[in-house]
Enzyme design. Structure first.
Site, PDB file in Angstrom:
ATOM      1  N   SER A   1      -1.646   7.620  -4.974  1.00  0.00           N
ATOM      2  CA  SER A   1      -0.673   8.586  -4.487  1.00  0.00           C
ATOM      3  C   SER A   1      -1.379   9.728  -3.742  1.00  0.00           C
ATOM      4  CB  SER A   1       0.188   9.089  -5.655  1.00  0.00           C
ATOM      5  OG  SER A   1       1.295   9.823  -5.205  1.00  0.00           O
TER       6      SER A   1
ATOM      7  N   HIS B   1       3.568   4.720  -2.363  1.00  0.00           N
ATOM      8  CA  HIS B   1       4.893   4.505  -2.977  1.00  0.00           C
ATOM      9  C   HIS B   1       5.915   4.007  -1.948  1.00  0.00           C
ATOM     10  CE1 HIS B   1       3.192   6.577  -6.372  1.00  0.00           C
ATOM     11  NE2 HIS B   1       3.126   7.738  -5.730  1.00  0.00           N
TER      12      HIS B   1
END
Length: 239
Positions: free
Chosen positions: A127, A164
Site C-alpha cells: 500500500s 488495492h
C-alpha cells in the site's frame, strides 16, 4: 555488481493475509542465501503503530528472520545509513503515504534507503509501502473518503503506482482517469499481487491469490489502456 530490487505489493502479506504467507515467503526468498535474513519493518505510514509492529514481529519470528522495527516517532537509531545497510530487506507498512514521505525526509531516511537500494538491500512494502518507491501515486492521505494524486514519491521506480486496485471501490476509476489526463503512466496491483522490479525493470508479477494480478496503465487516444500482466500464482492451483 549487486542488483537493486523492489517488491511492490498492492495488498496482502502478514497484515492483510495472516494465514497466507505466500507473498512474505517470496520476499524472504530474495534475500542472500546462507544465513537467516535480516528484515526491518518500517511502520512510519501508520504513525509507528505498536500493534502493526507486533503483528510483523509475530509473523517474522526467529524461525523465519532476524526481525527488527525502525521507529522514527520514538527514534533510537542514531545512524540511519549504517542501520539500513545492515539489513537484507526493508519492509514498509501501509498507512498515510504523504506523511510517510514527509517524516522520512525530515530524518534523512529517504536518502539512506536510496543508498541502500543501490548497494543491494531489498526494498519492499504494501500500500503506502508500494506507493513510496515510485515517482507518483494515488493516495487517500489527504481524505480517507476520497483519492488524490501524489506526484511526490522517492522516484526509485519510474512512473506511478496504484495499490488495492480491486480492493477499494474508487481506486480503479480514479487511477484510470488520472493517467488519461497527464498523470504519469504506471502500474496497478490488486490485493494479493506484487510487482518485482530488478534494476528498475519489472521482472515478474507474483500473487498469493489465484486470480490476483497487476496491470500496466498507459494513456490512449480516447481512453486509458489497462494491460494485464502475466502473473505467477505462488500457491498450488487445485486440480
Amino acid at each position: 555488481m549487486v542488483d537493486s530490487q523492489i517488491l511492490a505489493m498492492g495488498g496482502g502479506g502478514f497484515s492483510m493475509e495472516p494465514d497466507n504467507p505466500l507473498l512474505d515467503d517470496y520476499l524472504l526468498s530474495l534475500a542472500p542465501a546462507g544465513r537467516t535474513p535480516r528484515v526491518c519493518f518500517v511502520p512510519t505510514a501508520s504513525g509507528d503503530s505498536e500493534g502493526y509492529s507486533e503483528k510483523f514481529l509475530a509473523a517474522f519470528g526467529p524461525e523465519r528472520a532476524e526481525a527488527t522495527v525502525l521507529s522514527l516517532f520514538n527514534r533510537t537509531v542514531a545512524d540511519l545509513d549504517e542501520f539500513v545497510l545492515e539489513q537484507d530487506i526493508i519492509y514498509v507498512g501501509g498507512g498515510n503515504t504523504a506523511n510517510l514521505l514527509a517524516v522520512w525526509r525530515v530524518h534523512g531516511l529517504d536518502t539512506a534507503l536510496a543508498k541502500a537500494y543501490r548497494e543491494g538491500v531489498i526494498l519492499a512494502g504494501i500500500s503506502a509501502g508500494m506507493n513510496c518507491w515510485f515517482e507518483a501515486s494515488v493516495t487517500d492521505s489527504f481524505d480517507t473518503n476520497s483519492l488524490a494524486p501524489l506526484p511526490d514519491g522517492l522516484g526509485l521506480l519510474p512512473g506511478s503506482a496504484c495499490p488495492h486496485y480491486d480492493g477499494e471501490a474508487l481506486r480503479r476509476g480514479t487511477y484510470l482517469d488520472l493517467v488519461q489526463n497527464d498523470f504519469p503512466a504506471g502500474y496497478a496491483a490488486e490485493d494479493g499481487a506484487a510487482l518485482h522490479f530488478t534494476n528498475g525493470n519489472l521482472t515478474t508479477v507474483v500473487s498469493s491469490r489465484p486470480q490476483a494480478t497487476a496491470y500496466k496503465i498507459t494513456p490512449g487516444p480516447t481512453h486509458p489502456s489497462e494491460h494485464p500482466l502475466p502473473t505467477k500464482y505462488l500457491g498450488t492451483t487445485p486440480a
